[in-house]
Design a protein around this motif. Structure first.
Motif, mmCIF file in Angstrom:
data_model
loop_
_atom_site.group_PDB
_atom_site.id
_atom_site.type_symbol
_atom_site.label_atom_id
_atom_site.label_comp_id
_atom_site.label_asym_id
_atom_site.label_seq_id
_atom_site.Cartn_x
_atom_site.Cartn_y
_atom_site.Cartn_z
ATOM 1 N N MET A 134 0.827 -1.202 0.000
ATOM 2 C CA MET A 134 0.000 0.000 0.000
ATOM 3 C C MET A 134 0.866 1.259 0.000
ATOM 4 S SD MET A 134 -2.569 1.320 2.916
ATOM 5 C CE MET A 134 -1.149 1.906 3.823
ATOM 6 N N GLN A 137 2.291 1.842 -3.393
ATOM 7 C CA GLN A 137 1.276 2.382 -4.294
ATOM 8 C C GLN A 137 1.043 3.855 -4.022
ATOM 9 O OE1 GLN A 137 -1.884 -0.374 -3.426
ATOM 10 N NE2 GLN A 137 -1.732 -1.265 -5.450
ATOM 11 N N ILE A 141 1.255 6.815 -6.744
ATOM 12 C CA ILE A 141 0.199 7.803 -6.988
ATOM 13 C C ILE A 141 0.772 9.213 -6.868
ATOM 14 C CG2 ILE A 141 -1.957 8.778 -6.084
ATOM 15 C CD1 ILE A 141 -2.747 5.865 -5.293
ATOM 16 N N MET A 144 2.764 10.106 -9.861
ATOM 17 C CA MET A 144 1.958 10.434 -11.035
ATOM 18 C C MET A 144 1.327 11.815 -10.914
ATOM 19 S SD MET A 144 0.117 6.740 -11.606
ATOM 20 C CE MET A 144 -0.080 6.658 -13.393
ATOM 21 N N GLN A 145 1.041 12.241 -9.682
ATOM 22 C CA GLN A 145 0.398 13.540 -9.481
ATOM 23 C C GLN A 145 1.374 14.692 -9.638
ATOM 24 O OE1 GLN A 145 -2.816 14.199 -8.791
ATOM 25 N NE2 GLN A 145 -3.665 12.745 -7.331
ATOM 26 N N ASP B 71 -5.415 14.102 -2.075
ATOM 27 C CA ASP B 71 -4.881 12.758 -2.254
ATOM 28 C C ASP B 71 -5.921 11.704 -1.924
ATOM 29 O OD1 ASP B 71 -2.611 11.008 -2.668
ATOM 30 O OD2 ASP B 71 -2.823 10.535 -0.550
ATOM 31 N N MET B 134 -5.531 -0.675 -0.065
ATOM 32 C CA MET B 134 -4.621 -1.023 -1.154
ATOM 33 C C MET B 134 -5.396 -1.260 -2.451
ATOM 34 S SD MET B 134 -2.268 -4.352 -1.524
ATOM 35 C CE MET B 134 -3.727 -5.238 -2.048
ATOM 36 N N LEU B 135 -6.530 -1.940 -2.368
ATOM 37 C CA LEU B 135 -7.308 -2.206 -3.577
ATOM 38 C C LEU B 135 -7.909 -0.919 -4.144
ATOM 39 C CD1 LEU B 135 -8.993 -5.580 -2.530
ATOM 40 C CD2 LEU B 135 -7.273 -5.285 -4.324
ATOM 41 N N GLN B 137 -6.460 1.983 -3.927
ATOM 42 C CA GLN B 137 -5.337 2.656 -4.569
ATOM 43 C C GLN B 137 -5.033 2.024 -5.914
ATOM 44 O OE1 GLN B 137 -2.462 2.215 -1.416
ATOM 45 N NE2 GLN B 137 -2.483 4.419 -1.053
ATOM 46 N N GLN B 138 -5.153 0.698 -5.963
ATOM 47 C CA GLN B 138 -4.941 -0.014 -7.221
ATOM 48 C C GLN B 138 -5.898 0.513 -8.290
ATOM 49 O OE1 GLN B 138 -2.646 -2.230 -8.038
ATOM 50 N NE2 GLN B 138 -3.507 -2.478 -10.078
ATOM 51 N N LYS B 140 -7.291 3.437 -8.298
ATOM 52 C CA LYS B 140 -6.933 4.812 -8.624
ATOM 53 C C LYS B 140 -5.779 4.829 -9.630
ATOM 54 C CE LYS B 140 -5.821 9.341 -6.865
ATOM 55 N NZ LYS B 140 -5.525 10.265 -5.778
ATOM 56 N N ILE B 141 -4.796 3.968 -9.415
ATOM 57 C CA ILE B 141 -3.651 3.898 -10.333
ATOM 58 C C ILE B 141 -4.132 3.485 -11.725
ATOM 59 C CG2 ILE B 141 -1.533 2.635 -10.878
ATOM 60 C CD1 ILE B 141 -1.020 2.504 -7.807
ATOM 61 N N ALA B 142 -4.983 2.467 -11.785
ATOM 62 C CA ALA B 142 -5.487 2.011 -13.085
ATOM 63 C C ALA B 142 -6.266 3.136 -13.761
ATOM 64 C CB ALA B 142 -6.367 0.776 -12.906
ATOM 65 N N MET B 144 -5.789 6.306 -13.454
ATOM 66 C CA MET B 144 -4.861 7.312 -13.976
ATOM 67 C C MET B 144 -4.144 6.816 -15.225
ATOM 68 S SD MET B 144 -3.228 8.640 -10.376
ATOM 69 C CE MET B 144 -2.910 10.378 -10.656
ATOM 70 N N GLN B 145 -3.934 5.502 -15.322
ATOM 71 C CA GLN B 145 -3.215 4.939 -16.469
ATOM 72 C C GLN B 145 -4.093 4.890 -17.714
ATOM 73 O OE1 GLN B 145 -0.026 3.946 -16.629
ATOM 74 N NE2 GLN B 145 0.566 2.738 -14.838
ATOM 75 N N PHE B 146 -5.374 4.600 -17.523
ATOM 76 C CA PHE B 146 -6.181 4.232 -18.680
ATOM 77 C C PHE B 146 -7.134 5.303 -19.174
ATOM 78 C CE2 PHE B 146 -5.416 -0.088 -16.855
ATOM 79 C CZ PHE B 146 -4.607 -0.519 -17.881
ATOM 80 N N TYR B 147 -7.507 6.221 -18.298
ATOM 81 C CA TYR B 147 -8.623 7.068 -18.674
ATOM 82 C C TYR B 147 -8.245 8.524 -18.892
ATOM 83 C CZ TYR B 147 -11.064 2.906 -17.174
ATOM 84 O OH TYR B 147 -11.469 1.610 -17.047
ATOM 85 N N SER B 174 -8.364 18.176 -8.431
ATOM 86 C CA SER B 174 -6.973 17.873 -8.081
ATOM 87 C C SER B 174 -6.830 16.397 -7.713
ATOM 88 C CB SER B 174 -6.467 18.779 -6.957
ATOM 89 O OG SER B 174 -7.051 18.449 -5.725
ATOM 90 N N TYR B 175 -7.878 15.820 -7.125
ATOM 91 C CA TYR B 175 -7.854 14.381 -6.839
ATOM 92 C C TYR B 175 -7.718 13.576 -8.131
ATOM 93 C CZ TYR B 175 -9.468 9.784 -5.276
ATOM 94 O OH TYR B 175 -9.567 8.440 -5.018
ATOM 95 N N GLY B 177 -6.333 14.594 -10.801
ATOM 96 C CA GLY B 177 -5.122 14.971 -11.536
ATOM 97 C C GLY B 177 -5.422 15.846 -12.742
#
Lengths: 193, 193
Positions: A134, A137, A141, A144-145, B71, B134-135, B137-138, B140-142, B144-147, B174-175, B177
């Motif tokens: 966690m 991650q 994040i 990336m921000q 955040d 953690m999930l 955040q996972q 959130k990362i996805a 930011m990567q894809f959309y 801002s959350y 990005g």
DNA sequence: CGCCGAGTTGAACTGAATCAAGAAACGTGG
DNA sequence: CCACGTTTCTTGATTCAGTTCAACTCGGCG
């Protein structure tokens, strides 16, 4: 490396385990020795396995609209799994493949659940591993921000200076959320102002 | 809501606790009732507190180069803390403020550590809360990567449809990005093709 | 009322993506 | 150990999503 040494290593790296727990764990552990490019998990599979890397490295990635996007790298003494499938019991959106010839150990969710229920210190071990994941991650994040392409690359080098020698640049680029071309330009000192 | 009811709620939402553990926990719990804009954590503090939100909402944010970047949001029945400070014992890079008049309970790291050591089921509760975080955040990362900007906004609405009514758009932007201006354009249906 | 913070709208700008072509490195079998 | 095909990486030209800067609108509140 014997099973006992491996388990001692995990216990030492993350959180101490009682001897009794170490012994029962060692009964469950199977050691895998696999070649580069071997697939540990494929998309759509229900993956209830978690892998601890003794030697070598691996990556988890998404295939989306024909694009290959690396989500996570695992190196020596780290775990890798399709965390979504592992924790939510859903089909994996990830593939996991080896980037080098590697030695791994494999643990299934049912083994982990059994040991977590039986041994308080194993539950703590898992809690600590999940907490570390966690926090990584969280860093990703924040990275990336706050950072542009060049800074993100510097950040990953600061954490893993050997990554560019061990992993194709394509995968590093997609992990950072930039294109291979942009990464290539960043790495070329001629492009510095 | 009595302390006992609150603890029962936590136990029910995340992972069951024995009565004995619930009783000891209830001795430690203090209920806070605070107004909108109250600060729970300030940057640079060593924050060893974690907050469970009974009513209201809060956000954790960074102040960087004069920019305010959200955040994390916490709503009812969720925890919020400066996870970096809480878990790594370092000064917090985050501020945490209330976005509405709220009712919270506060737990300190030492109380959580004590209960985790004493009660296996409390250790499990923490493991489960950390895993859920953690999930998220996972995801959130996805995201930011894809959309793109518009898809990220749709995603957050899918998860929390009430967010735009409860939280100023600046913080949502801002959350995600993106800038406030971009979010404003996305929300305006005239800009659709 | 008039002010102030929150949100909107417009125009110019920019970092990184995309598209396209070629160079270098790699590994596999003869 | 070398030739050849494949994969990896570089370089250049163009485009675009989203930022930045700036001016304006709206609604609530003292």
């Amino acid at each position: 490396m014997t099973k006992e040494e491996i388990i001692h290593k995990i216990s030492e790296t993350y959180s101490p385990l009682t001897l009794e727990c170490q012994q029962e764990l060692s009964e469950y552990v199977s050691i895998l020795s696999l070649k580069k490019n071997a697939m540990l998990v494929k998309e759509g599979q229900y993956s209830d396995k978690s892998f601890f890397i003794l030697k070598g490295c691996a990556r988890a990635y998404y295939l989306r609209d024909g694009k290959d996007i690396t989500d996570w790298f695992g190196f020596e003494n780290e775990f890798i799994s399709s965390i979504i499938s592992f924790f939510t019991h859903q089909p994996s959106p990830h593939y996991i493949e080896l980037l080098e010839d590697s030695i791994l150990i494999e643990l299934s969710r049912s083994q982990i659940e059994h040991l977590s229920n039986k041994y308080h210190d194993f539950e703590r071990l898992i809690r600590i591993i999940v907490t570390k994941t966690m926090l990584s991650q969280q860093e990703k994040i924040a990275s990336m921000q706050f950072y542009n392409a060049e800074q993100k690359y510097e950040n990953i080098l600061a954490i893993r200076s050997d990554i560019a020698h061990r992993v194709p640049l394509t995968h590093i680029a997609s992990y950072l959320g930039i294109t291979l071309e942009t990464l290539s330009r960043i790495r070329n000192p001629k492009n510095r102002i």
